[in-house]
Design an enzyme around this catalytic site. Structure first.
Site, short mmCIF file in Angstrom:
data_model
loop_
_atom_site.label_atom_id
_atom_site.label_comp_id
_atom_site.label_asym_id
_atom_site.label_seq_id
_atom_site.Cartn_x
_atom_site.Cartn_y
_atom_site.Cartn_z
N THR A 19 0.72 -1.25 -0.07
CA THR A 19 0.12 0.02 0.19
C THR A 19 0.83 1.22 0.03
O THR A 19 0.36 2.44 0.41
CB THR A 19 -0.79 -0.03 1.04
N TYR A 53 3.85 5.42 5.44
CA TYR A 53 3.10 5.61 4.08
C TYR A 53 2.21 6.84 4.18
O TYR A 53 1.07 6.83 5.16
CB TYR A 53 2.72 4.28 3.58
N1 LIG Z 1 9.65 -2.61 4.13
C1 LIG Z 1 9.86 -1.62 3.09
O1 LIG Z 1 10.90 -1.02 3.47
C2 LIG Z 1 9.37 -1.62 1.84
C3 LIG Z 1 9.88 -0.70 0.79
C4 LIG Z 1 9.34 -0.63 -0.36
C5 LIG Z 1 8.01 -1.43 -0.34
N2 LIG Z 1 7.30 -2.13 0.71
C6 LIG Z 1 6.22 -2.72 0.60
O2 LIG Z 1 6.02 -3.60 -0.68
C7 LIG Z 1 5.06 -2.98 -1.51
C8 LIG Z 1 5.11 -3.31 -2.75
O3 LIG Z 1 6.34 -2.68 -3.22
P1 LIG Z 1 6.55 -1.42 -4.24
O4 LIG Z 1 5.27 -0.77 -4.12
O5 LIG Z 1 7.77 -0.88 -3.92
O6 LIG Z 1 6.36 -2.02 -5.66
P2 LIG Z 1 5.79 -3.12 -6.68
O7 LIG Z 1 4.81 -3.90 -5.97
O8 LIG Z 1 7.13 -3.78 -7.11
O9 LIG Z 1 5.32 -2.16 -7.80
C9 LIG Z 1 4.18 -1.46 -7.64
C10 LIG Z 1 4.11 -0.68 -9.31
O10 LIG Z 1 3.79 -1.73 -10.02
C11 LIG Z 1 2.35 -1.43 -10.53
N3 LIG Z 1 1.71 -3.00 -10.79
C12 LIG Z 1 1.09 -3.57 -10.03
N4 LIG Z 1 0.72 -4.70 -10.45
C13 LIG Z 1 0.75 -4.65 -11.71
C14 LIG Z 1 0.28 -5.21 -12.91
N5 LIG Z 1 -0.03 -6.57 -12.57
N6 LIG Z 1 0.86 -4.90 -13.97
C15 LIG Z 1 1.31 -3.50 -14.37
N7 LIG Z 1 1.69 -2.98 -13.28
C16 LIG Z 1 1.29 -3.44 -12.06
C17 LIG Z 1 1.83 -0.63 -10.00
O11 LIG Z 1 0.95 0.33 -10.57
P3 LIG Z 1 -0.63 0.95 -10.08
O12 LIG Z 1 -0.30 1.57 -8.85
O13 LIG Z 1 -0.95 1.72 -11.26
O14 LIG Z 1 -1.43 -0.19 -10.13
C18 LIG Z 1 2.72 0.28 -9.07
O15 LIG Z 1 3.36 1.21 -10.09
C19 LIG Z 1 4.77 -1.42 -0.90
O16 LIG Z 1 3.65 -1.04 -1.58
C20 LIG Z 1 4.82 -1.69 0.55
O17 LIG Z 1 3.71 -2.07 0.97
C21 LIG Z 1 7.86 -2.14 1.74
#
Ligand SMILES: NC(=O)c1ccc[n+]([C@@H]2O[C@H](COP(=O)([O-])OP(=O)(O)OC[C@H]3O[C@@H](n4cnc5c(N)ncnc54)[C@H](OP(=O)(O)O)[C@@H]3O)[C@@H](O)[C@H]2O)c1
Length: 283
Positions: A19, A53
């Site tokens: 999220t 967030y």
């Molecule tokens: N612990 C930590 O330090 C840390 C750091 C980073 C992230 N996180 C967690 O991990 C989660 C995921 O990582 P992230 O948000 O960095 O990146 P991610 O999940 O690798 O990628 C998110 C991106 O992918 C797109 N997307 C999602 N599903 C898709 C699909 N089926 N086809 C095409 N595009 C798609 C989304 O677009 P739309 O938004 O347009 O759907 C968004 O731009 C975060 O949201 C967070 O909860 C934790």
């Protein structure tokens, strides 16, 4: 869908919902709410958020989205800032997260990354939160092997339920030593940014011929291949973030894709795991 067993035996779906950035733009509230609900109703019952967030806006959005849903079917994860992860602030931080989420317990509470609060103090506080019923279990994020070794030497350190680290096909450093270590300890790895942020974290990832070939084999997109790759690893589960229903649908579909040994070999050849220690990747 593939499931993962936590050290206490709890079974959770291998794909959840991230999220980060969700909840920050009020005009997207309806579509983001619909997306999270669609995900939950279709098996993506784990939702990962953090006090960081949107400065609480993401937790509030999640709280709004889950309001009509059955809390007992959800697995809610939140994270505490490192500077709040000590006796002075953690109890208030946790309560604030619970209030924003509209729930009275978290299924998992993570230390977001290491800071200056001694780990032993954070662990003692996490155990107190557990005893108070505010959290069911705790874990850590952005921890490498040496951090885990230090953690597991502490009193109650062995109660760490999950490690959340960056892991995707274009960033495989954890496979060298951390993943095998976690395996031996029975601690699963929750992969963050499993889609490499839709390819943005590694240049030319999505256009690679290997990924394109695998995608064509299954009539799926390169991004779905990225998710299927992470899920193919033992003891790994993932929290892709989607802010529209079509994306969460695609992620749900990818959870059922099984890559063949030949396809995994093709991906390994194009994006080999390092054969030496590399610094833990994080964003
Ligand atoms: N612990 C930590 O330090 C840390 C750091 C980073 C992230 N996180 C967690 O991990 C989660 C995921 O990582 P992230 O948000 O960095 O990146 P991610 O999940 O690798 O990628 C998110 C991106 O992918 C797109 N997307 C999602 N599903 C898709 C699909 N089926 N086809 C095409 N595009 C798609 C989304 O677009 P739309 O938004 O347009 O759907 C968004 O731009 C975060 O949201 C967070 O909860 C934790």
């Amino acid at each position: 869908m593939k499931t993962i067993h936590l050290p206490d035996g709890t079974e959770i779906p291998a794909v959840g919902q991230g999220t980060w950035y969700l909840g920050e733009d009020r005009s997207k509230r309806t579509s983001e709410t619909q997306t999270l609900r669609w995900g939950v109703e279709n098996g993506l019952t784990l939702i990962d958020t953090a006090e960081m967030y949107g400065d609480g806006a993401s937790e509030e959005l999640v709280g709004h989205a889950i309001e009509p849903l059955d809390r007992s079917k959800l697995f809610l994860v939140s994270k505490v800032y490192p500077w709040n992860a000590g006796r002075r602030n953690i109890f208030d931080s946790c309560q604030d997260s619970l209030d924003r989420l509209g729930t009275d317990y978290l299924d998992l509470y993570l230390l977001h990354w290491r800071g200056s609060v001694p780990l032993s103090e954070t662990v003692a506080c996490m155990e107190e939160l557990k005893a108070q019923g505010k959290i069911r279990r705790w874990g850590v994020s952005n921890f490498d092997l040496s951090d885990m070794q230090e953690l597991l030497r502490l009193k109650h350190g062995e109660n760490c339920a999950v490690v959340q680290d960056l892991y995707h096909l274009g960033s495989r450093g954890v496979e060298f030593d951390l993943l095998p270590f976690l395996h031996r300890q029975g601690i699963p790895l929750m992969a963050y940014s499993p889609l490499a942020q839709a390819g943005r974290l590694r240049q030319k990832l999505l256009s690679s011929a290997a990924i394109q070939t695998v995608a064509e084999n299954h009539s799926i997109t390169p991004i779905q291949v990225l998710l299927a790759f992470v899920l193919a690893q033992d003891g790994v589960f993932a929290i892709p973030r989607a802010s529209r229903v079509s994306h969460v649908q695609a992620n749900r579909e990818a959870a059922d894709i099984v890559l063949s040994a030949e396809e995994l070999a093709l991906l390994n050849e194009a994006f080999p795991a390092p054969n030496r220690k590399v610094p833990l990747d994080m964003i």
